[in-house]
Enzyme design. Structure first.
Site, PDB file in Angstrom:
ATOM      1  N   ASP A 175       0.839  -1.186   0.000  1.00 46.38           N
ATOM      2  CA  ASP A 175       0.000   0.000   0.000  1.00 46.38           C
ATOM      3  C   ASP A 175       0.884   1.250   0.000  1.00 46.38           C
ATOM      4  O   ASP A 175       2.000   1.232   0.528  1.00 46.38           O
ATOM      5  CB  ASP A 175      -0.885   0.045   1.252  1.00 46.38           C
ATOM      6  CG  ASP A 175      -1.876  -1.098   1.312  1.00 46.38           C
ATOM      7  OD1 ASP A 175      -2.132  -1.720   0.263  1.00 46.38           O
ATOM      8  OD2 ASP A 175      -2.386  -1.365   2.416  1.00 46.38           O
ATOM      9  N   MET A 176       0.360   2.322  -0.543  1.00 53.36           N
ATOM     10  CA  MET A 176       1.095   3.589  -0.574  1.00 53.36           C
ATOM     11  C   MET A 176       1.565   3.993   0.821  1.00 53.36           C
ATOM     12  O   MET A 176       2.690   4.467   1.004  1.00 53.36           O
ATOM     13  CB  MET A 176       0.207   4.676  -1.167  1.00 53.36           C
ATOM     14  CG  MET A 176       0.844   6.050  -1.240  1.00 53.36           C
ATOM     15  SD  MET A 176      -0.283   7.238  -2.014  1.00 53.36           S
ATOM     16  CE  MET A 176       0.703   8.738  -1.929  1.00 53.36           C
TER      17      MET A 176
END
Length: 226
Positions: A54-55
């Site tokens: 995930d970012m």
């Protein structure tokens, strides 16, 4: 920006330590084109994505060099032959134990709230192992207790660790999607980091293992650059 924290390089694969806030692949819009894969391809044009974080999650990411290696590494992930471990700081107190506990809860997209995921009996099988290392008092909120945990996803669903922990009442501190506003504000970032990645090298057939220290201060809830 082209900054990269390279952990390993050989003729077949690359391993990076991705900072929180950096996408693994481009998103929609001009403001989301800077990402790990784009930065890597500036130096290694044959670098291809195999898996993602995930970012807001930091830590170890492997990239393939060439389509054949991408296929081989992708198959290893699909067969669950890649060992992954994460560290997180979660809200509340979990019991310390030398044994691993398991969260077994199927996940699917929560379409009205995309990109959020949700637990649903009709979802894909999703299994996470966890073990608590110890409780702590957060300096940002002295009355709030938290727990340092190890996490091992046995499947690789989107947001799996974040949803699973929130589902048992222990959301990851700093989680903007699955934690309450109070828990989100306890951290300056999502307190989740990929610390261990181990696999059999598809060419040499040797087991390779990489480690990364979590780049956040557990007690203050603050992040730092790895």
């Amino acid at each position: 920006m082209t900054d990269l924290h390279l952990i390993h390089e050989d003729a077949h694969l690359l391993v990076f330590d991705k900072p929180a806030g950096l996408l693994c692949v481009p998103g929609r819009g001009e403001d989301k084109q800077d990402c790990l894969s784009a930065r890597a391809q500036q130096r290694w044009p044959d670098a291809l994505v195999v898996h993602r974080l995930d970012m807001s999650t930091s830590g170890l990411v492997v990239m393939a060099r060439g389509i054949d290696m991408q296929r081989a590494l992708g198959d290893a992930f699909a067969r669950r032959e890649v060992h992954k471990r994460y560290e997180a700081i979660v809200d509340g107190v979990l019991p310390i134990s030398a044994e691993w506990a398991t969260i077994d809860a199927p996940l699917m997209a929560d379409w009205p709230r995309r990109p959020s995921q949700k637990i649903d009996a009709a979802g894909k099988p999703s299994v996470t192992r966890w073990r608590a290392l110890g409780p702590m008092t957060l300096q940002r909120a002295q009355e709030r207790m938290a727990t340092h945990v190890l996490l091992e996803p046995l499947t690789g669903r989107t947001h799996q660790l974040r949803v699973h922990l929130a589902s048992v009442g222990h959301a990851i501190i700093g989680d903007a999607l699955y934690a309450s506003e109070a828990v989100r504000q306890l951290g300056t970032r999502l307190m989740l980091h990929s610390t261990v990645l181990a696999l059999v090298h598809p060419v040499t057939r040797q087991t390779i293992r990489f480690e990364s220290v979590a780049p956040f201060d557990a007690r203050t809830g603050s992040g730092r650059t790895p």
